[in-house]
Design an enzyme around this catalytic site. Structure first.
Site, mmCIF file in Angstrom:
data_model
loop_
_atom_site.group_PDB
_atom_site.id
_atom_site.type_symbol
_atom_site.label_atom_id
_atom_site.label_comp_id
_atom_site.label_asym_id
_atom_site.label_seq_id
_atom_site.Cartn_x
_atom_site.Cartn_y
_atom_site.Cartn_z
ATOM 1 N N LYS A 13 0.789 -1.450 -0.043
ATOM 2 C CA LYS A 13 0.063 -0.331 0.178
ATOM 3 C C LYS A 13 0.858 1.151 0.110
ATOM 4 C CE LYS A 13 -2.292 -1.174 3.740
ATOM 5 N NZ LYS A 13 -1.650 -2.258 3.936
ATOM 6 N N ARG A 87 -9.851 0.457 8.704
ATOM 7 C CA ARG A 87 -9.210 -0.662 9.069
ATOM 8 C C ARG A 87 -10.531 -1.588 9.845
ATOM 9 N NH1 ARG A 87 -3.358 -0.216 8.684
ATOM 10 N NH2 ARG A 87 -2.344 -2.156 9.321
ATOM 11 N N ARG A 126 11.626 -5.805 4.779
ATOM 12 C CA ARG A 126 11.310 -4.484 4.602
ATOM 13 C C ARG A 126 12.597 -3.635 5.081
ATOM 14 N NH1 ARG A 126 5.744 -1.951 5.348
ATOM 15 N NH2 ARG A 126 5.759 -3.100 6.919
ATOM 16 N N ARG A 159 11.534 -1.953 10.885
ATOM 17 C CA ARG A 159 10.366 -1.582 11.674
ATOM 18 C C ARG A 159 10.257 -2.771 12.792
ATOM 19 N NH1 ARG A 159 5.229 -0.058 8.136
ATOM 20 N NH2 ARG A 159 4.265 -1.406 9.679
ATOM 21 N N ARG A 170 -0.211 -9.646 12.820
ATOM 22 C CA ARG A 170 -0.829 -8.541 11.852
ATOM 23 C C ARG A 170 -1.815 -9.050 11.129
ATOM 24 N NH1 ARG A 170 4.429 -5.131 10.350
ATOM 25 N NH2 ARG A 170 2.636 -4.056 9.267
HETATM 26 P P1 AP5 Z 1 4.874 -1.654 1.811
HETATM 27 O O1 AP5 Z 1 4.436 -0.709 0.757
HETATM 28 O O2 AP5 Z 1 5.676 -0.865 2.762
HETATM 29 O O3 AP5 Z 1 3.561 -2.451 2.257
HETATM 30 P P2 AP5 Z 1 2.282 -1.805 3.181
HETATM 31 O O4 AP5 Z 1 1.007 -2.479 2.490
HETATM 32 O O5 AP5 Z 1 2.355 -0.270 3.336
HETATM 33 O O6 AP5 Z 1 2.798 -2.543 4.710
HETATM 34 P P3 AP5 Z 1 2.407 -1.770 6.148
HETATM 35 O O7 AP5 Z 1 3.094 -2.841 6.761
HETATM 36 O O8 AP5 Z 1 2.891 -0.499 6.087
HETATM 37 O O9 AP5 Z 1 1.067 -2.006 6.181
HETATM 38 P P4 AP5 Z 1 0.427 -2.076 7.466
HETATM 39 O O10 AP5 Z 1 -1.019 -2.071 7.077
HETATM 40 O O11 AP5 Z 1 0.665 -3.259 8.295
HETATM 41 O O12 AP5 Z 1 1.009 -1.398 8.469
HETATM 42 P P5 AP5 Z 1 0.835 0.280 8.938
HETATM 43 O O13 AP5 Z 1 1.989 1.130 9.041
HETATM 44 O O14 AP5 Z 1 -0.588 0.915 8.090
HETATM 45 O O15 AP5 Z 1 5.630 -2.771 1.118
HETATM 46 C C1 AP5 Z 1 5.953 -3.963 2.107
HETATM 47 C C2 AP5 Z 1 7.366 -4.346 1.710
HETATM 48 O O16 AP5 Z 1 7.288 -5.025 0.598
HETATM 49 C C3 AP5 Z 1 8.546 -3.238 1.413
HETATM 50 O O17 AP5 Z 1 9.851 -3.786 1.700
HETATM 51 C C4 AP5 Z 1 8.468 -2.932 -0.424
HETATM 52 O O18 AP5 Z 1 9.685 -2.575 -0.499
HETATM 53 C C5 AP5 Z 1 8.102 -4.325 -0.577
HETATM 54 N N1 AP5 Z 1 7.337 -4.336 -1.759
HETATM 55 C C6 AP5 Z 1 6.304 -3.535 -1.860
HETATM 56 N N2 AP5 Z 1 5.350 -3.878 -3.218
HETATM 57 C C7 AP5 Z 1 5.978 -4.979 -3.508
HETATM 58 C C8 AP5 Z 1 5.805 -5.756 -4.854
HETATM 59 N N3 AP5 Z 1 5.201 -5.420 -5.625
HETATM 60 N N4 AP5 Z 1 7.066 -6.740 -4.941
HETATM 61 C C9 AP5 Z 1 7.861 -6.921 -4.136
HETATM 62 N N5 AP5 Z 1 8.278 -6.461 -3.028
HETATM 63 C C10 AP5 Z 1 7.220 -5.283 -2.709
HETATM 64 O O19 AP5 Z 1 0.315 -0.123 10.382
HETATM 65 C C11 AP5 Z 1 1.076 -0.276 11.349
HETATM 66 C C12 AP5 Z 1 0.362 -0.426 12.624
HETATM 67 O O20 AP5 Z 1 -0.338 0.937 13.252
HETATM 68 C C13 AP5 Z 1 -0.766 -1.699 12.777
HETATM 69 O O21 AP5 Z 1 -0.343 -2.583 13.067
HETATM 70 C C14 AP5 Z 1 -1.721 -1.062 13.616
HETATM 71 O O22 AP5 Z 1 -1.226 -1.349 15.199
HETATM 72 C C15 AP5 Z 1 -1.646 0.576 13.511
HETATM 73 N N6 AP5 Z 1 -2.498 1.157 12.726
HETATM 74 C C16 AP5 Z 1 -2.328 1.805 11.508
HETATM 75 N N7 AP5 Z 1 -3.504 2.131 10.954
HETATM 76 C C17 AP5 Z 1 -4.503 1.696 11.796
HETATM 77 C C18 AP5 Z 1 -6.002 1.736 12.041
HETATM 78 N N8 AP5 Z 1 -6.717 2.505 10.849
HETATM 79 N N9 AP5 Z 1 -6.754 1.174 13.074
HETATM 80 C C19 AP5 Z 1 -6.186 0.601 14.010
HETATM 81 N N10 AP5 Z 1 -4.776 0.548 14.023
HETATM 82 C C20 AP5 Z 1 -4.015 1.142 13.083
#
Ligand code: AP5
Length: 217
Positions: A13, A87, A126, A159, A170
């Protein structure tokens, strides 16, 4: 344009949002990035969110909804793309209510679909820049110099919630609490599913093809 990018943790994402923003000039609103910057700044909000994030659980809806609505209110006319929010079904309902109060609605919902096994590999590999937020992968998206950000020369970090045990939690949280958001939206809106198992460039191509069709409609 007001857009939501749904998808599992590690589906890409953040990576794709940066590319969508560069092409369409929207504001990128990532709930995870905002929470991490609150933690880094040592705010009350950041302190409250910390333990939930470290265990792979969701931060309570009330905290998240207030935080994200306040960011949406500050977004520019061109619009925004939401990454990581909503979410839970409750967050989706609160978002709808808040937008409706200003006569607005979400225009486009994209959903990145990916296998859990690929997610685990992406997240454990990552690496991120703590200064500019650029995201790399030890195999798939390497920086020019190992462990160093291409943009500003800062040492990359892993991270804390990208360890295998937290990633497993997760994913469990995603299937239990976030998957139902797709169904909630699917009841009265179109959701465009994107195959996110391919390379970052392949996924971008699929997204841009879909967005270009929608922009012309
Ligand atoms: P990346 O683009 O970083 O993936 P992402 O989907 O953004 O992953 P996140 O881990 O950031 O999402 P998340 O939803 O769990 O975490 P968030 O920060 O929102 O890509 C991942 C890796 O793969 C990278 O290394 C990239 O280079 C590689 N890659 C990408 N695309 C690729 C491809 N096509 N092919 C190969 N490699 C690729 O949330 C963190 C925490 O915050 C949650 O666990 C929760 O505790 C809290 N939180 C956040 N939002 C909420 C909410 N709305 N409600 C409650 N708690 C929340």
């Amino acid at each position: 344009m007001r857009m939501i990018l749904l998808g599992a943790p590690g589906a890409g994402k953040g990576t794709q949002c940066k590319r969508i923003v560069a092409r369409y000039g929207l504001q990128h609103l990532s709930s995870g990035d905002i929470l991490r910057s609150q933690r880094a700044a040592g705010t009350e909000l950041g302190k409250k969110a910390g333990s939930f994030m470290d265990s792979g659980a969701l931060v309570p809806d009330k905290i998240i909804v207030e935080m994200m609505i306040s960011e949406i209110e500050k977004a520019p006319e061109a619009g925004f793309i939401l990454d990581g929010f909503p979410r839970t079904v409750n967050q989706a309902i609160e978002l709808d209510k808040s937008l409706a109060q200003c006569g607005q609605d979400i225009d486009i919902i994209l959903n990145l679909q990916i296998n859990d096994q690929i997610v685990a590999e992406r997240m454990t590999g990552r690496r991120s820049c703590p200064k500019c937020g650029a995201v790399y992968h030890i195999k798939n998206l390497k920086p020019k110099v190992d462990g160093i950000c291409d943009n500003d020369g800062t040492s990359l970090i892993q991270r804390p919630d990208d360890s295998l045990d937290v990633v497993t939690n997760r994913l469990k949280t995603y299937h239990q609490q976030t998957k139902p958001v797709e169904q909630c939206y699917g009841n009265n809106r179109a959701i465009y599913n994107i195959d996110a198992n391919g390379s970052a460039d392949e996924v971008s191509t699929l997204i841009f093809e879909q967005l270009d069709v929608l922009a012309k409609a």
